[in-house]
Every structure is written in C-alpha cells, then in structure tokens.
Motif scaffolding. Structure first.
Motif, PDB file in Angstrom:
ATOM      1  N   SER A 269       0.819  -1.207   0.000  1.00 50.80           N
ATOM      2  CA  SER A 269       0.000   0.000   0.000  1.00 50.80           C
ATOM      3  C   SER A 269       0.855   1.260   0.000  1.00 50.80           C
ATOM      4  CB  SER A 269      -0.927   0.017   1.222  1.00 50.80           C
ATOM      5  OG  SER A 269      -0.152  -0.023   2.414  1.00 50.80           O
ATOM      6  N   GLU A 270       2.154   1.127   0.324  1.00 53.77           N
ATOM      7  CA  GLU A 270       3.025   2.293   0.365  1.00 53.77           C
ATOM      8  C   GLU A 270       4.490   1.878   0.251  1.00 53.77           C
ATOM      9  OE1 GLU A 270       2.185   4.167   4.083  1.00 53.77           O
ATOM     10  OE2 GLU A 270       2.938   2.495   5.270  1.00 53.77           O
ATOM     11  N   PHE A 271       5.331   2.859  -0.080  1.00 54.25           N
ATOM     12  CA  PHE A 271       6.771   2.671  -0.125  1.00 54.25           C
ATOM     13  C   PHE A 271       7.412   3.651   0.851  1.00 54.25           C
ATOM     14  CE2 PHE A 271       5.353   1.425  -4.387  1.00 54.25           C
ATOM     15  CZ  PHE A 271       6.014   0.214  -4.563  1.00 54.25           C
ATOM     16  N   LEU A 272       8.637   3.344   1.248  1.00 56.36           N
ATOM     17  CA  LEU A 272       9.399   4.238   2.119  1.00 56.36           C
ATOM     18  C   LEU A 272      10.573   4.807   1.331  1.00 56.36           C
ATOM     19  CD1 LEU A 272      10.079   5.493   4.862  1.00 56.36           C
ATOM     20  CD2 LEU A 272      11.377   3.409   5.411  1.00 56.36           C
ATOM     21  N   LEU A 273      10.547   6.131   1.140  1.00 57.08           N
ATOM     22  CA  LEU A 273      11.643   6.820   0.458  1.00 57.08           C
ATOM     23  C   LEU A 273      12.687   7.192   1.496  1.00 57.08           C
ATOM     24  CD1 LEU A 273       9.530   9.222  -1.809  1.00 57.08           C
ATOM     25  CD2 LEU A 273      10.539   7.029  -2.446  1.00 57.08           C
ATOM     26  N   MET A 274      13.898   6.656   1.352  1.00 60.73           N
ATOM     27  CA  MET A 274      14.941   6.865   2.353  1.00 60.73           C
ATOM     28  C   MET A 274      15.579   8.250   2.262  1.00 60.73           C
ATOM     29  SD  MET A 274      14.858   4.271   4.224  1.00 60.73           S
ATOM     30  CE  MET A 274      16.329   4.536   5.204  1.00 60.73           C
ATOM     31  N   GLY A 275      15.507   8.886   1.081  1.00 63.28           N
ATOM     32  CA  GLY A 275      16.097  10.212   0.944  1.00 63.28           C
ATOM     33  C   GLY A 275      17.612  10.177   0.992  1.00 63.28           C
ATOM     34  N   PHE A 276      18.198  11.244   1.539  1.00 61.00           N
ATOM     35  CA  PHE A 276      19.653  11.384   1.532  1.00 61.00           C
ATOM     36  C   PHE A 276      20.315  10.907   2.815  1.00 61.00           C
ATOM     37  CE2 PHE A 276      18.073  14.453  -1.509  1.00 61.00           C
ATOM     38  CZ  PHE A 276      18.915  14.253  -2.580  1.00 61.00           C
ATOM     39  N   SER A 277      19.630  11.027   3.930  1.00 58.01           N
ATOM     40  CA  SER A 277      20.257  10.676   5.210  1.00 58.01           C
ATOM     41  C   SER A 277      19.183  10.484   6.269  1.00 58.01           C
ATOM     42  CB  SER A 277      21.232  11.783   5.636  1.00 58.01           C
ATOM     43  OG  SER A 277      21.723  11.547   6.935  1.00 58.01           O
TER      44      SER A 277
ATOM     45  N   LEU B 193      21.035  16.784   8.632  1.00 58.48           N
ATOM     46  CA  LEU B 193      21.277  16.654   7.195  1.00 58.48           C
ATOM     47  C   LEU B 193      19.966  16.683   6.413  1.00 58.48           C
ATOM     48  CD1 LEU B 193      24.144  13.984   7.079  1.00 58.48           C
ATOM     49  CD2 LEU B 193      24.307  16.459   6.731  1.00 58.48           C
ATOM     50  N   GLN B 194      18.903  16.139   7.014  1.00 58.04           N
ATOM     51  CA  GLN B 194      17.588  16.187   6.374  1.00 58.04           C
ATOM     52  C   GLN B 194      17.114  17.643   6.220  1.00 58.04           C
ATOM     53  OE1 GLN B 194      15.048  13.770   8.826  1.00 58.04           O
ATOM     54  NE2 GLN B 194      15.612  11.857   7.793  1.00 58.04           N
ATOM     55  N   LEU B 195      17.324  18.441   7.266  1.00 57.33           N
ATOM     56  CA  LEU B 195      16.924  19.849   7.210  1.00 57.33           C
ATOM     57  C   LEU B 195      17.778  20.632   6.219  1.00 57.33           C
ATOM     58  CD1 LEU B 195      16.293  20.542  11.021  1.00 57.33           C
ATOM     59  CD2 LEU B 195      14.592  20.191   9.218  1.00 57.33           C
TER      60      LEU B 195
ATOM     61  N   GLN C 239       7.708  17.109  -2.840  1.00 57.46           N
ATOM     62  CA  GLN C 239       7.473  15.915  -2.030  1.00 57.46           C
ATOM     63  C   GLN C 239       8.701  15.597  -1.179  1.00 57.46           C
ATOM     64  OE1 GLN C 239       4.708  13.338  -2.224  1.00 57.46           O
ATOM     65  NE2 GLN C 239       5.714  12.693  -0.345  1.00 57.46           N
ATOM     66  N   SER C 240       9.884  15.712  -1.792  1.00 51.95           N
ATOM     67  CA  SER C 240      11.125  15.430  -1.077  1.00 51.95           C
ATOM     68  C   SER C 240      11.363  16.431   0.049  1.00 51.95           C
ATOM     69  CB  SER C 240      12.306  15.455  -2.066  1.00 51.95           C
ATOM     70  OG  SER C 240      13.522  15.190  -1.407  1.00 51.95           O
ATOM     71  N   ILE C 241      11.076  17.719  -0.210  1.00 52.21           N
ATOM     72  CA  ILE C 241      11.222  18.746   0.833  1.00 52.21           C
ATOM     73  C   ILE C 241      10.295  18.434   2.007  1.00 52.21           C
ATOM     74  CG2 ILE C 241      10.838  21.180   1.372  1.00 52.21           C
ATOM     75  CD1 ILE C 241      11.613  21.801  -1.551  1.00 52.21           C
ATOM     76  N   ASN C 242       9.051  18.100   1.691  1.00 49.23           N
ATOM     77  CA  ASN C 242       8.070  17.768   2.727  1.00 49.23           C
ATOM     78  C   ASN C 242       8.525  16.560   3.548  1.00 49.23           C
ATOM     79  OD1 ASN C 242       5.219  17.923   3.910  1.00 49.23           O
ATOM     80  ND2 ASN C 242       5.250  15.837   3.106  1.00 49.23           N
ATOM     81  N   ASN C 243       9.045  15.528   2.872  1.00 52.78           N
ATOM     82  CA  ASN C 243       9.508  14.333   3.584  1.00 52.78           C
ATOM     83  C   ASN C 243      10.643  14.659   4.548  1.00 52.78           C
ATOM     84  OD1 ASN C 243       7.670  12.904   2.080  1.00 52.78           O
ATOM     85  ND2 ASN C 243       9.166  11.925   0.746  1.00 52.78           N
ATOM     86  N   SER C 244      11.569  15.518   4.091  1.00 52.22           N
ATOM     87  CA  SER C 244      12.714  15.885   4.934  1.00 52.22           C
ATOM     88  C   SER C 244      12.283  16.728   6.133  1.00 52.22           C
ATOM     89  CB  SER C 244      13.762  16.642   4.118  1.00 52.22           C
ATOM     90  OG  SER C 244      14.347  15.803   3.151  1.00 52.22           O
ATOM     91  N   LEU C 245      11.347  17.642   5.916  1.00 53.85           N
ATOM     92  CA  LEU C 245      10.894  18.517   7.007  1.00 53.85           C
ATOM     93  C   LEU C 245      10.093  17.747   8.053  1.00 53.85           C
ATOM     94  CD1 LEU C 245       9.827  21.749   5.062  1.00 53.85           C
ATOM     95  CD2 LEU C 245      11.857  21.426   6.489  1.00 53.85           C
TER      96      LEU C 245
END
Length: 312
Positions: free
Chosen positions: A10-18, A23-25, A80-86
């Motif tokens: 039903s969903e995936f988990l995007l790991m991003g950069f760190s 580092l996420q911020l 979407q990536s900015i929102n995930n990191s924040l």
C-alpha cells in the motif's frame, strides 16, 4: 496494487539522503532554494513570452513550452522530497508512487523532445533564413508541440506499465528521494523486470537518435556561423549554442547512465548524485542557459519588472 510475497503493497518508504535530522533539514533547505529559483525563473519566462508581443516567434514559443515542462518536471519530485525531509516521514502511497513515475518519465522524455525541436528551429533560422517562416509556420510549430506532449505521455505509459507489472519480493524501501525506476526495480523478484529493461533500451535508443539530430543541427549551424565575417557575430552564436549542447549532453548522459547501468542490490551515493543531475539541475539551469543570456529576453524582463514596480 503491487505485491510482496503475496501481500499487497500500500506504500513505499523513500529513504532520501540521510537519516540524520540535521542533514535532512539541510537537504530540505537546499532543495527549497533550487525549487524557488526554478519556479521564479520559469514563471517569468512563461509570463513574458505570453504577454510581450516582440516574443511571439517560434523560438520563444518553444522556449515557453520548455519552461512549462521544466516547471512541471521539478514539481513532480522536489516538493514531495522537501516535505519528507521537514516532517521526517518518507512514506509515499502506492498510488502516489505510480503517478510520480508516470509524470516523471513523461516529462523527462518531453524535455528531450522539445530540446530536439528547439535545435531544429535554430538550424532552420540560421541555415535557411529566407525560408524560415515557411519551414516553421504556426501550424508546424503547434503540431511539433503536440507531438512533444503526446510522445511524453506514451513514454510515461510504457515506463509505468512495465515498472508496476513487477512482483515485489523485497522490503518496500526505496533508497532514493523519489520513486525512481532503477531503485524500484531492485525490489523485484527474479527476472520479471525484463520489461523495464526493454522499455529503457527503447527510450535510450530514441533519446540517442534525438541527440544525434541535435548534434547534426548544431554542426550545420557552426559551419554556417564560421562563414560570418563578423568575429562578434561568431562569438555570440558559439556562446549561445555551446551551452545548449552542454545542457542536452549533461541531461542525456546522466539519465542513460542511471537507467542502463547494471542493477545492484546495493544503493550508492552515485545513484543519488546522478538522480539530482537529471531531475533537479536541468530545470534549474535551463532558464539561465536558454534565456537569461538572450538580450531580447533581458530587455523584456526589465520591462516586466519596471511595469510591476510602477503599478506598485
């Protein structure tokens, strides 16, 4: 929905950069700056090429289409990536991931197609100036743009259908900041991702054909420009054309490298860097490369700014 060992995903988990919060911020801040740069510059180009009567030639018509594509392309992944990191939440629903893959691949191909059309337009303008209006008449320009958008939809449909026909056997973790096909393929069972490889090869061949067409157009342009008596005219033409070639080469080489390199079970920093090179940097740089060096565009922007200031 996709399945993993018979269970619906039903969903995936995007790991991003760190996973490090600081580092996420930092990533969110850097992406926000780049997104606002791309948003502002492309909206300005769309506005002036729509309103300014001096910017209604085919070149500016195609430039407006490129800006529309750039604006849409970067908006598919970066917000979407900015929102995930924040928020610290990297989950994305299966449906959102499908839509992201569709729009990303559709717009990526449409970018390649419009760059090819733009190079042909410059070839016709410089090499056949007396016949230019006949070659690039309004009907031809509109048909070219329709072909660009339709081919993008076809590309996106092929990629999305092939990617999500995969049976997912592994954890739903995607080691990327968006639903990138090379990373999704790593979640597949055995060899059922062969359809994705076939689509990758097909699109890569088509992209290389576009690149060859672009190179041939610029070769003819350079040969014509070299016959210009004025050294200033030659310098101006080369300073305009060479950055165009660089942008196309950069976009195409990084994309092909990411999509055609052998699949590995492990994600590397190279995967993330390559994805930034073909998904974030081109839409940010294109307005600068294709328009901000253009004196007519600069004057139109100044006129727009002065008009907005006088109204205020």
């Amino acid at each position: 929905m996709g399945t993993t060992n018979g269970t619906k995903i039903s969903e995936f988990l995007l790991m991003g950069f760190s996973e490090n919060r600081y580092l996420q911020l930092l990533h969110a801040l850097l992406f926000l700056v780049m997104y606002l740069m791309a948003l502002t510059s492309n909206v300005i180009i769309i506005t002036i090429t729509t309103l300014d009567q001096h910017l209604q030639s085919p070149m500016y018509y195609f430039l407006k289409q490129l800006s529309l594509l750039d604006l849409s392309f970067i908006s598919v992944t970066v917000p979407q990536s900015i929102n995930n990191s924040l928020t610290g939440n990297g989950y994305i629903s299966y449906g959102q991931c499908v839509l992201q893959v569709f729009f990303f691949t559709s717009l990526a191909w449409a970018e390649m197609a419009i760059l090819t059309v733009m190079s042909y337009d410059r070839y016709a303008a410089i090499c056949f100036p007396l016949h230019y209006e006949l070659i690039m008449d309004p009907r031809t320009c509109k048909r070219a743009v329709v072909a660009v958008w339709v081919s993008g939809v076809i590309s996106g449909t092929l990629f999305t259908t092939a990617t999500f026909s995969i049976t997912f056997c592994r954890a739903k973790v995607i080691h990327q900041f968006f639903c990138d096909i090379p990373q999704i393929v790593k979640l597949s069972c055995s060899n059922d991702y062969l359809a994705v490889i076939a689509v990758n090869v097909l699109i890569a061949v088509a992209a290389l054909a576009c690149f060859i067409s672009i190179c041939l157009s610029y070769m003819h342009i350079f040969s014509t420009v070299l016959r210009i008596p004025s050294a200033e005219g030659r310098s101006k033409a080369f300073s305009t054309c060479l950055p165009h070639l660089f942008v196309v080469s950069f976009f195409l080489s990084t994309g092909i490298c990411a999509y055609l390199k052998p699949t590995s079970d492990y994600s590397t920093a190279l995967d993330t860097v390559l994805s930034i090179f073909y998904s974030v940097i081109p839409p940010t740089l294109n307005p600068v490369i294709y328009s901000m060096r253009n004196e007519v565009m600069k004057r139109a922007i100044q006129k727009l700014m002065l008009g907005a200031r006088s109204m205020a």
